[in-house]
Design a protein around this motif. Structure first.
Motif, PDB file in Angstrom:
ATOM      1  N   GLY A  32       2.523  -7.504  -2.821  1.00  0.00           N
ATOM      2  CA  GLY A  32       2.428  -7.337  -4.269  1.00  0.00           C
ATOM      3  C   GLY A  32       3.394  -8.270  -4.972  1.00  0.00           C
ATOM      4  N   VAL A  33       2.904  -8.925  -6.025  1.00  0.00           N
ATOM      5  CA  VAL A  33       3.746  -9.888  -6.741  1.00  0.00           C
ATOM      6  C   VAL A  33       4.518  -9.224  -7.875  1.00  0.00           C
ATOM      7  N   GLY A  34       4.127  -8.030  -8.281  1.00  0.00           N
ATOM      8  CA  GLY A  34       4.773  -7.381  -9.416  1.00  0.00           C
ATOM      9  C   GLY A  34       6.201  -6.969  -9.080  1.00  0.00           C
ATOM     10  N   ILE A  35       6.989  -6.780 -10.121  1.00  0.00           N
ATOM     11  CA  ILE A  35       8.397  -6.415  -9.933  1.00  0.00           C
ATOM     12  C   ILE A  35       8.544  -5.129  -9.106  1.00  0.00           C
ATOM     13  N   PRO A  36       7.774  -4.069  -9.389  1.00  0.00           N
ATOM     14  CA  PRO A  36       7.942  -2.854  -8.568  1.00  0.00           C
ATOM     15  C   PRO A  36       7.672  -3.118  -7.084  1.00  0.00           C
ATOM     16  N   ALA A  37       6.613  -3.867  -6.788  1.00  0.00           N
ATOM     17  CA  ALA A  37       6.293  -4.147  -5.378  1.00  0.00           C
ATOM     18  C   ALA A  37       7.415  -4.960  -4.735  1.00  0.00           C
ATOM     19  N   CYS A  38       7.982  -5.917  -5.477  1.00  0.00           N
ATOM     20  CA  CYS A  38       9.066  -6.744  -4.920  1.00  0.00           C
ATOM     21  C   CYS A  38      10.317  -5.894  -4.670  1.00  0.00           C
ATOM     22  N   ILE A  39      10.606  -4.983  -5.592  1.00  0.00           N
ATOM     23  CA  ILE A  39      11.749  -4.082  -5.384  1.00  0.00           C
ATOM     24  C   ILE A  39      11.498  -3.235  -4.136  1.00  0.00           C
ATOM     25  N   GLY A  40      10.282  -2.705  -4.038  1.00  0.00           N
ATOM     26  CA  GLY A  40       9.941  -1.884  -2.873  1.00  0.00           C
ATOM     27  C   GLY A  40      10.082  -2.672  -1.586  1.00  0.00           C
ATOM     28  N   SER A  41       9.660  -3.940  -1.613  1.00  0.00           N
ATOM     29  CA  SER A  41       9.719  -4.730  -0.378  1.00  0.00           C
ATOM     30  C   SER A  41      11.166  -5.035  -0.007  1.00  0.00           C
ATOM     31  N   GLY A  42      12.015  -5.289  -0.999  1.00  0.00           N
ATOM     32  CA  GLY A  42      13.429  -5.552  -0.712  1.00  0.00           C
ATOM     33  C   GLY A  42      14.106  -4.331  -0.109  1.00  0.00           C
ATOM     34  N   ARG A  43      13.824  -3.180  -0.694  1.00  0.00           N
ATOM     35  CA  ARG A  43      14.484  -1.962  -0.196  1.00  0.00           C
ATOM     36  C   ARG A  43      13.973  -1.605   1.198  1.00  0.00           C
ATOM     37  N   ALA A  44      12.669  -1.809   1.421  1.00  0.00           N
ATOM     38  CA  ALA A  44      12.107  -1.520   2.750  1.00  0.00           C
ATOM     39  C   ALA A  44      12.709  -2.463   3.792  1.00  0.00           C
ATOM     40  N   ALA A  45      12.895  -3.732   3.407  1.00  0.00           N
ATOM     41  CA  ALA A  45      13.479  -4.702   4.347  1.00  0.00           C
ATOM     42  C   ALA A  45      14.900  -4.282   4.712  1.00  0.00           C
ATOM     43  N   ALA A  46      15.644  -3.804   3.722  1.00  0.00           N
ATOM     44  CA  ALA A  46      17.022  -3.374   3.990  1.00  0.00           C
ATOM     45  C   ALA A  46      17.030  -2.202   4.970  1.00  0.00           C
ATOM     46  N   ARG A  47      16.124  -1.253   4.751  1.00  0.00           N
ATOM     47  CA  ARG A  47      16.072  -0.099   5.670  1.00  0.00           C
ATOM     48  C   ARG A  47      15.666  -0.561   7.067  1.00  0.00           C
ATOM     49  N   ALA A  48      14.768  -1.560   7.114  1.00  0.00           N
ATOM     50  CA  ALA A  48      14.310  -2.048   8.424  1.00  0.00           C
ATOM     51  C   ALA A  48      15.437  -2.738   9.184  1.00  0.00           C
ATOM     52  N   VAL A  49      16.279  -3.519   8.500  1.00  0.00           N
ATOM     53  CA  VAL A  49      17.358  -4.188   9.248  1.00  0.00           C
ATOM     54  C   VAL A  49      18.340  -3.166   9.782  1.00  0.00           C
ATOM     55  N   VAL A  50      18.629  -2.156   8.967  1.00  0.00           N
ATOM     56  CA  VAL A  50      19.591  -1.149   9.425  1.00  0.00           C
ATOM     57  C   VAL A  50      19.009  -0.414  10.634  1.00  0.00           C
ATOM     58  N   ALA A  51      17.744  -0.014  10.527  1.00  0.00           N
ATOM     59  CA  ALA A  51      17.117   0.716  11.637  1.00  0.00           C
ATOM     60  C   ALA A  51      17.023  -0.179  12.868  1.00  0.00           C
TER      61      ALA A  51
END
Ligand code: FAD
Length: 468
Positions: free
Chosen positions: A445-464
């Motif tokens: 998703g190119v929209g701001i909400p989708a980009c925020i979601g992708s950033g936060r998901a990536a952060a959770r993925a690196v920690v996990a």
């Protein structure tokens, strides 16, 4: 654990925000430009602070609203002053029909009253239940272009005059090439319910949770002072939390030293980390990943990008003869115009209205298969767009201010199968290159909400991933 976030656009900043309070996580954001925010940017124009990129985000997705809540700026969000929008079609401005799902009409009568479709186009829409009775709905897991699905079900005019301007406009794309699953999941859901897309759209709307009583919830939010205030709030929060934020520092390459990742900057510094969130645009991430994984690099590098140019113009109120109530208009590609959309910013946002009544417009040009604006110099572009504004709104006076912002390769274009390719790339990275995670507009998703979601998901993925 040390994490480096490459790219300080909204996705990278959201990733850093997610990591900032975790114990034992030290986060560094490395941003190539001399400011944070990437496409989210606001600059003074005329007497206002006017966005050069996005001016709103979708309120009906949770991610941006939730982030604003966490940053303590929820009460500053502003709904547009008007929800009414127009289409410049068949020679004049005509209202966007109200009863649609992403441009797919759910009420033939309502579309007929707007005059957007020709009698033949309306007849084809009305015949959809008959035309589609031997067609089968979109199958599960079957991805098509939006154009393939809409044209076949409801006819070419519905696609070209309603769906493409609305959905293609958001992506600066051509919906004859864009994946229905990745770009318009609500339409994909409708197409899976019924081959008659209008009937499927009505079912999707009926199945949506009932709105709470009271005034309807806003569809979009903007921010007084511009979208950059969201970036300011994020930056302040990150700095307070001890996140190191480096601007003016391009990551030139990624390397490894045993289990440690090295993000080497153009100045030759190495930022050492246990994990990397790649939140740069896809072509940059492709280049950084290539030495480790050719297939993932190819997936990212093969995503086409569209360039857009955004032209802001200001006039005194008396210089604008036709300014109907509403937030602006969209221009279907079949009209052959250079502009793709025109936002009546000073009508759309209370914070941009001036007591003097001066008018601020934001005109967009350029999309996936239309490179004319990008090839014009500023003078020619302004002249051409002003001629079109004369035709659409009767404006002949010289504007009191003009600002041209070019956004080359700004909008990733998701071709059919995109979501599967992204999932495969993520699975490959997680299996073969633990600690290397993707984020940003090229994913889901190119929209701001989708980009925020992708950033936060990536952060959770690196920690996990690193903890595993
Ligand atoms: C004109 C325009 C209007 C838009 N309107 C809307 C709208 O109204 N609503 C909406 O929701 N969305 C809108 N969008 C889309 C949305 O703004 C973007 O998709 C989103 O902001 C992208 O965020 P991102 O963090 O993925 O990427 P970016 O914002 O591109 O951030 C990536 C960052 O990486 C940095 N970078 C690049 N290379 C390197 C490197 N080698 N090292 C370090 N850093 C690097 C870049 O400088 C940039 O800051 C619009 C976009 C544009 C261009």
């Amino acid at each position: 654990m040390r994490v480096v976030v490459v790219g300080g656009g909204i996705a990278g900043l959201a990733a850093a925000h997610e990591l900032a309070d975790l114990p034992d996580v030290i986060t560094t954001v490395v941003e190539g430009a001399d400011r944070l925010g990437g496409k989210v940017h606001t600059a003074p124009f005329a007497d206002a602070d006017l966005d050069t990129g996005p001016d709103a985000f979708l309120a009906r997705r949770p991610e941006a609203v939730q982030l604003c809540r966490e940053l303590g700026i929820l009460d500053r969000l502003e709904a547009p002053a008007t929800g009414k929008a127009w289409l410049w079609v068949r020679g004049r401005l005509r209202p966007v029909p109200e009863a649609t799902l992403l441009g797919v009409p759910t009420d033939v009568g309502a579309v007929a009253r707007t005059g957007v479709l020709s009698p033949a186009g309306l007849a084809r829409l009305a015949a959809a239940p008959l035309v589609t009775r031997r067609q089968r709905p979109l199958g599960p897991g079957e991805d098509r272009t939006i154009g393939q699905v809409v044209r076949r079900s409801l006819g070419d005019e519905v696609h070209e005059r309603l769906v493409d301007p609305l959905v293609g406009g958001i992506n600066a794309g051509n919906t004859d090439a864009l994946s229905i699953d990745a770009v318009a999941p609500q339409l994909a859901a409708a197409a899976r319910r019924s081959a008659d897309l209008a009937a499927g759209a009505r079912e999707v709307q009926a199945a949506a949770p009932a709105a709470p009583p009271g005034a309807p919830a806003p569809v979009f939010f903007g921010l007084p002072g511009g979208m950059a205030r969201l970036v300011d709030a994020l930056e302040a929060r990150l700095v307070r939390a001890g996140v190191e934020v480096r601007t003016g520092s391009q990551v030139a390459s990624l390397g490894r030293d045993g289990a440690t990742w090295l993000a080497r900057t153009a100045a030759g510094d190495d930022v050492r980390a246990d994990a990397v969130v790649l939140a740069a645009p896809a072509p940059v991430s492709a280049r950084l990943v290539r030495p480790f994984d050719e297939a993932v690099a190819a997936t990212l590098g093969n995503i086409a990008h569209a360039s857009v140019t955004l032209v802001a113009l200001a006039w005194p109120r008396e210089a604008v003869p036709r300014l109907p109530p509403g937030s602006g208009f969209l221009v279907p590609r079949g009209e052959g115009r250079l502009m793709t959309a025109c936002s009546w910013s000073s009508s759309k946002w209370a914070h941009l209205a001036a007591p003097s009544g001066r008018v601020l417009l934001r005109v967009s040009a350029g999309r996936a298969d239309d490179h004319r604006a990008g090839a014009m110099d500023d003078d020619e572009l302004e002249t051409r767009l002003r001629l079109e504004l004369r035709d659409a709104m009767g404006i002949v006076a010289t504007p009191s201010a003009v600002r041209i912002t070019r956004w080359p390769d700004a909008f990733p274009q998701y071709a059919p199968g995109h979501l599967g390719r992204i999932a495969a790339a993520e699975a490959t990275l997680s299996a073969r290159h633990p600690g290397l995670v993707l984020a940003g507009a090229a994913l889901r998703g190119v929209g701001i909400p989708a980009c925020i979601g992708s950033g936060r998901a990536a952060a959770r993925a690196v920690v996990a991933g690193v903890a595993a």
